[in-house]
Structure formats: C-alpha cells, structure tokens
Enzyme design. Structure first.
Site, mmCIF file in Angstrom:
data_model
loop_
_atom_site.group_PDB
_atom_site.id
_atom_site.type_symbol
_atom_site.label_atom_id
_atom_site.label_comp_id
_atom_site.label_asym_id
_atom_site.label_seq_id
_atom_site.Cartn_x
_atom_site.Cartn_y
_atom_site.Cartn_z
ATOM 1 N N GLU A 1 0.815 -1.221 0.000
ATOM 2 C CA GLU A 1 0.000 0.000 0.000
ATOM 3 C C GLU A 1 0.844 1.264 0.000
ATOM 4 O OE1 GLU A 1 -3.570 1.708 2.805
ATOM 5 O OE2 GLU A 1 -3.607 -0.399 2.201
ATOM 6 N N ASP B 1 -3.057 -3.168 2.743
ATOM 7 C CA ASP B 1 -3.632 -3.426 4.063
ATOM 8 C C ASP B 1 -4.779 -4.423 3.952
ATOM 9 O OD1 ASP B 1 -1.922 -1.930 5.514
ATOM 10 O OD2 ASP B 1 -3.363 -0.405 6.140
ATOM 11 N N TYR C 1 -2.443 -5.113 13.625
ATOM 12 C CA TYR C 1 -3.184 -4.251 12.698
ATOM 13 C C TYR C 1 -4.058 -3.251 13.452
ATOM 14 C CZ TYR C 1 -6.099 -2.959 8.712
ATOM 15 O OH TYR C 1 -6.753 -2.262 7.731
#
Length: 625
Positions: A7, A110, A320
């Site tokens: 990303e 992600d 995360y």
C-alpha cells in the site's frame, strides 16, 4: 517473476527486507525471484463530475447520476489548478510494466476494505486480467509475514469485500457530490456547503448537543447533608429526597437532631446493605476504544492516535490498527502467555506481568465469532526501542490493556447505609478488596460521585450515631457535557441505541456511524470545512455549521438511521447480497435528497458570512478532485 504490491513504500521495503530482496529499482525492489512495488495510498479515485460532462455547479445538472463510474488519477494543486499527480502517473506505469511481466501477482495492501479498494482500482485501471493471490495478515513481524506468504489466499475470496468497498465509494460520491452542490446552489452559491453520508449526521449530533446545552435552563433544588461519627470515623450521608422549594427543605432541616440542648441526638441506622461486586476486566482495544482512551489520558486527537498507531504497526510493535473488533480467537490466545512473558522487563508493567504469568487468564476477550477482518489490537512481542513521548504512551496503552484484559476481576464491596434523622438519609461507600485488573494502571475508579464515601464503618441496624454537622445544600441540575473526541467517538459507535428498528439498531451497534478506520478523518473533515472548531478538548459548532444543521436537521441525510441502513446493506453485500439492488436504492435516495436540498437552502443566505470567491473556487475544485 512474482510481483508483490504493497500500500505504501515503507511497507514494500519491509516486505523486501524480509525476503532478502535488495536490488533497488525505480519504484520497486527486486531479488530472490520477487519484485516488491507499492502504491502511495489511493492512487486512483472515482472521477469528478466534469469527467461525465457536468461542467460547473448548475441546477440543471442535478442529480448527477453517471451511468458508469470512471477512475481518475489522483490530482494535486498547482499554479495552473488541479492536475494529475505526475508521481502517481509514473508509479502506475511502473506497476503496469511489472504486472505485464508477472508470473504471479500477490496483493499485500492493508488487509481490510480500503486496502482491497486501493489494489482493485489499480488492477482495473490498468486493465490487468491476470489472477492474483492475497496476503492477509494482522501483524508486520517477520514471522507473521512469512506465515502469511505460506498461506496466500485466492484473490477471488475477497470479491465481495471489494464489492462492499466499491458500493460504499460510489454511494458516498452520489450523496456527497449531489447534496453538496444542491445545498450550495440553493443557498445562492455564496459558499461551498459540504454534505456527506457520515459527515452530516455527525455534524447533526454535535450541533444538537451544543444547542441542548445552550438552551438548557438549570433548575434549582435543595438537599440535606449530615456528617456522622462512628467511634471517631466520620462519614457523610445525603437526604434521599430532594426539594424544589427551600421552605420545605428548611422544615426537614430543623428536624435533624435536638438543637435545643445543643447536642444532636443523632441518626438511627435503619439498614445496612453490603454487597460484594465483581467487576470484570475490560475488553481488549479496538481502534475506536484506544482513540477514546488516548483522548482522555493524553488529549490526543483521533487522527493523531491513528497515525501513531499506524507507525507502531509498521515498525512491528503492535498488530493491525484499523480493527473494529475487541476480541481474539483461541489460536491468538494461545500466544498471549508469551506476550505477557515479554512484558516482565517493562518498567511499569513488569510486576503485573509477573503476577499474570502464574495466574489463570481471563477469557472474556476470547471469542472467535466476534472477530471481524482482524482481531483486537495487541503488542507483537517485539521489544520497543527508543520510543518517546506519545509513541511510548500509545504503546503502553496497548500493552497495559492486554494485561488488564487477561487479569482477574476487581472485587469490590458496595455498601449502602440507610438512616433516619428527621427524614431518611443514605450513605454510600465502595471499598476495593482485590484490585485485580485495576492494579495494572493503579486505577481505583473511573468516576466517583461527590457524595460517595471512600469507606464506611461497620454498622448494624438500630445503632444511634451522633451528628456533628449538618448542612442544607443548594444545587442545580446540569446539562450534558459538550462532545469531545472521546465522547463523540463513543457516541458514533453506539448511536444505534436511539433507533427503534431492531435490525438497524444491531447494525449500528456493530458499526455505528462510519467505521473505526474512517471516523478520525471525518472529524478532521468537519474541522477543515469550518463546521466545527476545537475549544480546549471540546468540539463546538461554528455559525456556518449551525446554519447548515438548521436546514438539514429534519431531513434523512442528517439521521443516524440512514447510516444504519447502509451499514447493514454493505455488510450484506460483503456476504454476497445483491449489488444491483443496493445501487438502485442509492440512486433513488440521491434523487429525493437532491430535490429536497434544492428547495431547502434559501434560508441559509442571510446566515452565511461573505466568502472569498477565490478561496471558494479552490474548495470547489478540491471537492470535485
């Protein structure tokens, strides 16, 4: 050559490092049979209105309903206006070349809705037809990355996730673009009046609370207080009744004790209730709960907390960050003892980590059925080095909450003593016998009531206690507090409780207004639009924000139910429900709200301050771009 697309550059470089790829090229790194490339976040977005022939902000264009949405390259502001970002164009050309040469494409954006959207927009814009695999991980540690690459998923497993993200993106365009132009045109184009699916109901919540406080009329009332003495231990009791009239309070006040002799006869104990209470440990943090705690403890904004947390994630220290779950599965729970072991050397938490290492761990936060895309936020076990300031504080909140969540219950004794002294009084007290999870941060109570005693003496019914002091207190009712970022985030999370429909309420309870990943940006949008300002820690509407609220407050776009309906439908799409039906409903809604807003803005003209036309043109261009 296997092509891995991340990303952002920093993540691409980390992935390359794990695999030993070291040959740096323009826009990618290669080695060991892999090429690691990257986006810069959203390289592409839904094209602005002018790409469909809607030039300028004109009533006759509304509603703007493109038959098919186009993708456009991200734009930047220059002296010639908004133009394609040349850096984005160059990186897309690099990605296309790599995709054309690829024997396998691995998606490492992600692992969530936005990450999926970022990749798919690139994939479709470049007209790539090759199959791809998906890396889906919750941690950036070397071992988690290697494990993820050993268990790549077919890209098609995430088609419904993309469908959900794409429907959200298109519906936000339809509602935001049309509503903004409709209200702005209706108000005489004096100012850009931005509206949006999540932005507008959030503004409505802030404005409604502000006006409720502004229009609040405090009510004066009276209460009696007595101080009691049990063998030298003093404590306080309050009258059970409150009084609207001072005269009535004075009559009961006069009955307290025998004042003629100068010695209070005292108060008679009617009953003593002492009940143990177990306070279970809090759940692990998701993004929203961590943002709330960081705002309360450190005054950090939601956006600041997210940025710090993202940095901690990319430096392998936490899992995360953009998760909406406060639970973990049994597989992750199996690794928790090892994470606790690593915290034994922590300066503040070492003692409690030692305690937990030999204790039975609470499983309140363990429920695989309540884990969404990603489990709750945890430390990874990697040793933090040279963290400073707010980065250390946020890391400690994550690590400390893990210890709290798996700790024992806090055991309290809640005591209520009822007494008679001319009228009925009550004394309340709380004693913590076993701190349990509260010992991690040495928290005693989240909130203590003014009239609560820290502890109460041992008493029994029929005892008579002296009253050294008594008081007649004048009090007044108080309004609710202004929203700050912590209380607003909580309200956005739980606004479903005010909705009657059961299914919608459940959808709102799970998702609320917006998502944990988007709420910080949405608050910043309201600030940037000059609809609200920060006053100390409070979020306060501006005259412009209040003027917009006054127009839209009774319309569907300002109601939490709208987001509840959409969140519910978007989750259904993710589970395979019809995209076609959803889009048809959004188009019909867009027609209705646009027509309403074209009629609604006339009253705004007198309320809006004169605007800088040049600045306004820039804002319009930014919204379209």
């Amino acid at each position: 050559m296997k092509i891995v697309i991340a990303e952002k550059p920093s993540v691409g470089r980390e992935l390359a490092k794990v695999f030993g790829a070291t040959t740096k090229k323009d826009g990618y790194i290669e080695g060991k049979g892999y090429s690691f490339t990257w986006a810069f976040g959203h390289l592409l977005q839904l094209a602005p209105p002018q790409e469909y022939g809607y030039i300028g902000w004109r009533r006759q264009h509304l509603p703007m309903l493109p038959p098919k949405f186009k993708l456009g390259i991200r734009k930047i502001k220059t002296k010639d206006g908004m133009v394609e970002d040349p850096g984005v164009r160059k990186q897309l050309d690099i990605i296309k070349k790599l995709f054309d040469e690829a024997t396998e494409i691995i998606v490492a954006t992600d692992a969530g809705r936005e990450g999926e959207l970022i990749f798919r927009y690139i994939y479709y814009f470049l007209k790539c037809k090759k199959p791809f695999k998906r890396l889906w991980i919750s941690s950036q540690t070397d071992e988690a990355i290697k494990e993820g690459f050993r268990n790549l998923k077919p890209g098609t497993d995430y088609d419904t996730l993309f469908n959900s993200a794409h429907c959200r993106s298109e519906s936000d365009w339809l509602v935001g673009m049309n509503a903004t132009q409709a209200l702005s045109i209706s108000a005489g184009n004096r100012s850009v009046l931005s509206l949006g699916r999540v932005q507008t109901p959030t503004l409505a919540m802030i404005c409604a609370r502000y006006l409720e406080i502004k229009n609040f009329v405090p009510r004066i009332y009276y209460q009696l207080a007595i101080q009691l003495d049990k063998d030298g231990q003093l404590f306080r009791a309050m009258s059970v009744s409150s009084y609207d009239k001072k005269e009535e309070a004075e009559l009961d006040f006069a009955k307290i004790g025998d004042l003629e002799s100068g010695v209070a006869l005292g108060a008679k104990v009617l009953s003593v209730e002492a009940k143990p209470r177990k306070e279970p440990p809090p759940l692990l943090h998701d993004l929203s709960s961590l943002q709330q705690e960081a705002n309360k403890r450190k005054g950090l904004t939601a956006e600041q907390t997210l940025n710090i947390l993202q940095n901690l994630y990319e430096t392998k220290l936490v899992t995360y960050p953009r998760t909406g779950s406060r639970y973990i599965g049994d597989d992750v729970f199996a690794g928790v003892p090892g994470l606790i072991e690593k915290l034994k050397v922590h300066a503040d938490f070492g003692k409690q980590a030692e305690v937990l290492s030999t204790a039975k761990l609470s499983k309140r936060s363990v429920n695989a059925k309540k884990v969404t895309d990603h489990h709750a936020i945890l430390p990874t076990g990697e040793s933090p080095h040279q963290l400073t300031g707010h980065h250390q504080a946020i890391y400690d909140m994550v690590a400390g909450r893990m210890l709290e969540a798996f700790h024992q219950d806090c055991i309290k004794e809640i005591t209520k003593i009822t007494l008679e002294a001319g009228t009925v009084f009550q004394a309340n007290g709380t004693v913590i016998h076993t701190p349990g999870w509260r010992s991690v941060f040495n928290d005693t109570e989240d909130e203590k009531k003014d009239e609560e005693n820290p502890s109460l003496p041992k008493l029994k019914a029929e005892e008579l206690l002296p009253i050294p002091k008594k008081a007649l207190l004048e009090k007044q009712t108080k309004p609710k507090a202004m929203y700050n970022e912590a209380s607003l985030l909580k309200a956005l999370e739980t606004c479903g409780k005010d909705i009657e429909d059961e299914e919608l309420r459940d959808a709102m309870k799970e998702g609320g207004l917006g998502t944990p990943a988007t709420r910080a940006a949405m608050i910043e949008t309201l600030l940037n639009r000059e609809y609200i300002i920060r006053e100390k820690r409070n979020l306060v509407p501006t005259p412009k924000g209040l003027a917009v609220y006054d127009v839209v407050k009774d319309q569907k776009i300002a109601q939490a139910e709208l987001t509840g309906q959409w969140e519910k439908r978007l989750e259904e799409i993710r589970s395979g429900a019809s995209v076609k039906e959803f889009k048809e409903e959004i188009i019909e809604y867009t027609r209705n709200i646009t027509n309403e807003l074209l009629q609604a803005g006339h009253g705004l003209v007198s309320k809006l301050a004169p605007v800088d036309k040049k600045e306004d043109a820039i804002i319009k261009t930014k919204i379209e771009a």
